[in-house]
Every structure is written in structure tokens, then in C-alpha cells.
Design a protein around this motif. Structure first.
Motif, short mmCIF file in Angstrom:
data_model
loop_
_atom_site.label_atom_id
_atom_site.label_comp_id
_atom_site.label_asym_id
_atom_site.label_seq_id
_atom_site.Cartn_x
_atom_site.Cartn_y
_atom_site.Cartn_z
N LYS A 1 -5.02 4.00 -3.43
CA LYS A 1 -4.41 3.40 -2.25
C LYS A 1 -5.36 3.40 -1.05
O LYS A 1 -5.29 2.50 -0.20
N PHE A 2 -6.24 4.39 -0.97
CA PHE A 2 -7.31 4.30 0.04
C PHE A 2 -8.16 3.06 -0.24
O PHE A 2 -8.63 2.39 0.68
N ASP B 1 -1.45 -4.25 9.41
CA ASP B 1 -1.26 -2.98 8.72
C ASP B 1 -0.03 -2.29 9.28
O ASP B 1 0.01 -1.92 10.45
N THR C 1 -6.44 0.07 1.20
CA THR C 1 -6.67 0.00 2.64
C THR C 1 -7.99 -0.70 2.94
O THR C 1 -8.07 -1.60 3.79
N GLU D 1 -8.72 -4.87 4.51
CA GLU D 1 -9.63 -5.23 5.60
C GLU D 1 -10.77 -6.11 5.10
O GLU D 1 -11.18 -7.05 5.78
N GLY E 1 -2.41 5.97 1.18
CA GLY E 1 -3.66 5.28 1.43
C GLY E 1 -4.24 5.57 2.79
O GLY E 1 -5.26 4.99 3.18
N HIS E 2 -3.59 6.50 3.52
CA HIS E 2 -4.04 6.83 4.88
C HIS E 2 -4.15 8.33 5.11
O HIS E 2 -4.76 8.77 6.08
N ARG E 3 -3.53 9.13 4.24
CA ARG E 3 -3.61 10.58 4.38
C ARG E 3 -3.32 11.24 3.03
O ARG E 3 -2.69 10.64 2.16
N MET F 1 1.57 5.26 2.38
CA MET F 1 1.04 6.24 3.32
C MET F 1 -0.03 7.09 2.65
O MET F 1 -0.91 7.65 3.33
N LEU G 1 2.47 0.91 8.93
CA LEU G 1 2.70 2.25 8.39
C LEU G 1 4.16 2.60 8.62
O LEU G 1 4.67 2.52 9.74
N SER H 1 2.54 0.02 4.23
CA SER H 1 2.29 1.35 3.68
C SER H 1 3.49 2.26 3.89
O SER H 1 3.62 2.92 4.92
N ASN I 1 0.85 -1.17 0.00
CA ASN I 1 0.00 0.00 0.00
C ASN I 1 0.90 1.24 0.00
O ASN I 1 1.98 1.23 -0.56
#
Length: 258
Positions: free
Chosen positions: A169-170, A248, A173, A177, A155-157, A153, A250, A195, A151
């Protein structure tokens, strides 16, 4: 449990790594081969993977790397690859979804074709490879297989650049799951998303079509992640006890402020 002892059970088993020709994919292939695995490395062009395979074989490592040409945005290419792996190597025990790309276009500029191309590699290809790998595991009674999604980062911000890439990428994520919840229904197959933040690879130069710009970004950074750092994290997750799922991870370079 050390990585060395944890990797013993993976000796002579089969891993499939997409986007294997450069960067993180290349580092992962090398690390898995060094621990005795049979690694199928695929990319749209297999020349660099063939070269890496030759280099690794000269080192006398216990595993081996086999190059396979596959465009993961093409459904038939994926079907043919898994059929070839089943026929020649039995099936897939470890699936590493590493293939992915971006372009520099903003959301206000990007074309439909570029969006679909990115979705087909970063999202659709990942889902198809994962579902086929899981089917390969289940039909052979492999209950300790492992799926890895490379993935980001992003995908997280959001950082304000490469925004459509971030959207893909989100999606990864969410898909990680989603797969986890489906897998726990009838197996102990594990899934791990890794990520990374900024990694010193060709990705940035390709995305912005400017190698000098990418090098200037790396030069300004206090520290950057190396491809081998990510390969080491994958090995740590793969070698962990079967009752543990590292879900997960990061990974930021030290000093990163975003």
C-alpha cells in the motif's frame, strides 16, 4: 455543486470496478449504478456480482451492473477484459482499482510465493489496469476520465501487523503520485487515492483466517467505517467539478488512536 448534479455528466458512461463481489467494491458498484453508470464489476468469481446485478435490475435503477470474471494477478485476464469492454461497451471512463488482499504472516514468516501473489494483485494488477484504462480514454479522446485507487491507511503508517500488505500500500501511495505526474503531461484525467482505516468488511477475517477474531475487533472499536462511507467519498470525488482533483483522501474511524 451537489453530488446529484455533479454525477449527471457520468450518466451512461462506463466504469470498471475490480474486486467488485463484496465489501467496498459491492458498495461502489451499487452507488455508480444508482447514478446511471454502466458498471463492469470484475472479480475472480462472478457469482456474487451476478446476484447483485439481478438485485439492482429489480430496483429499476437507471444504470446497470455487468459481471465479468477476471483475476487481476493474471496479465492475460486483464488484456482480455479490456478487449471485451472495448468491443462491447466502447471503453473505460472511470477505473476503480479496488482489488486487494493480505495474509496474516509476519515479515519473518512470509514466503516468496505469498509476497508475489500479494504484489501481483495489490500493485502489478493496479498498474496494468490503470495504464490500460488510460489508453482506452486517450484513444477515444476522453479527457475527463477518472482513476480511483483504493489504498489504505496502511499505505501511510505502520501498525506492526500486516507489514507486507502495508509495503504494497505504500507502493500504491507512490504509484498514485507517479500516475498523477504522468497524466498531467497530456491530459486532464484525474486520479484519486482513498485510504481507509478499519472498514467493516470481510478483509480482516480473510487476512487472519478467523471470522470470530475479526468480529471481536469490530466489537471493541468505538466506531468503524462502513463500505458505503467509502463509496460516498468516491462519489463526492467523481462528482466534483472537472477543474478540481481530489488527490489523496485519508479516512479514519472516529476515535482511532493509531
Amino acid at each position: 455543486m451537489s453530488i446529484e448534479s455533479g454525477m449527471i455528466r457520468w450518466k451512461n458512461r462506463v466504469a470498471l470496478v475490480t474486486g467488485a463481489s463484496v465489501g467496498i467494491g459491492e458498495a461502489i458498484c451499487t452507488s455508480l449504478v444508482s447514478h446511471g453508470m454502466t458498471v463492469i464489476g470484475c472479480a475472480r468469481s462472478k457469482d456474487k456480482i451476478d446476484m447483485l446485478s439481478n438485485d439492482l435490475s429489480k430496483k429499476g435503477l437507471s444504470g446497470r451492473l455487468i459481471a465479468y470474471k477476471c483475476d487481476v494477478s493474471n496479465d492475460k485476464n486483464i488484456d482480455d477484459m479490456f478487449e471485451w469492454i472495448a468491443k462491447n461497451h466502447g471503453g473505460v471512463d472511470v477505473m476503480v482499482n479496488n482489488a486487494g488482499f493480505s495474509c496474516k504472516d509476519t515479515l519473518l514468516e512470509i514466503t516468496g510465493d505469498k509476497m508475489r501473489d500479494m504484489l501481483n494483485v495489490n500493485v502489478v494488477g493496479l498498474v496494468l489496469c490503470t495504464s490500460k484504462a488510460v489508453k482506452s480514454m486517450l484513444t477515444r479522446g476522453v479527457d475527463d476520465g477518472h482513476i480511483f485507487n483504493l489504498n489504505s491507511m496502511s499505505g501511510h503508517r505502520l501498525t506492526g501487523i500486516l507489514n507486507f500488505y502495508a509495503a504494497t500500500k505504500f507502493a500504491v501511495t507512490a504509484l498514485t503520485e507517479g500516475f498523477r505526474r504522468e497524466l498531467v503531461e497530456n491530459s486532464k484525467i484525474r486520479i484519486t487515492a482513498i485510504s481507509p482505516g478499519l472498514v467493516e468488511t470481510e478483509f480482516l477475517a480473510r487476512a487472519f483466517e478467523d471470522k470470530d477474531m475479526a468480529q471481536s475487533v469490530f466489537a471493541r472499536c468505538e466506531s468503524v467505517i462502513k463500505p458505503q462511507d467509502i463509496a460516498d467519498i468516491l462519489l463526492f470525488s467523481l462528482s466534483s467539478p472537472p477543474n478540481i482533483q481530489i488527490h489523496d483522501v485519508l479516512v479514519r474511524p472516529c476515535g482511532e488512536k493509531i
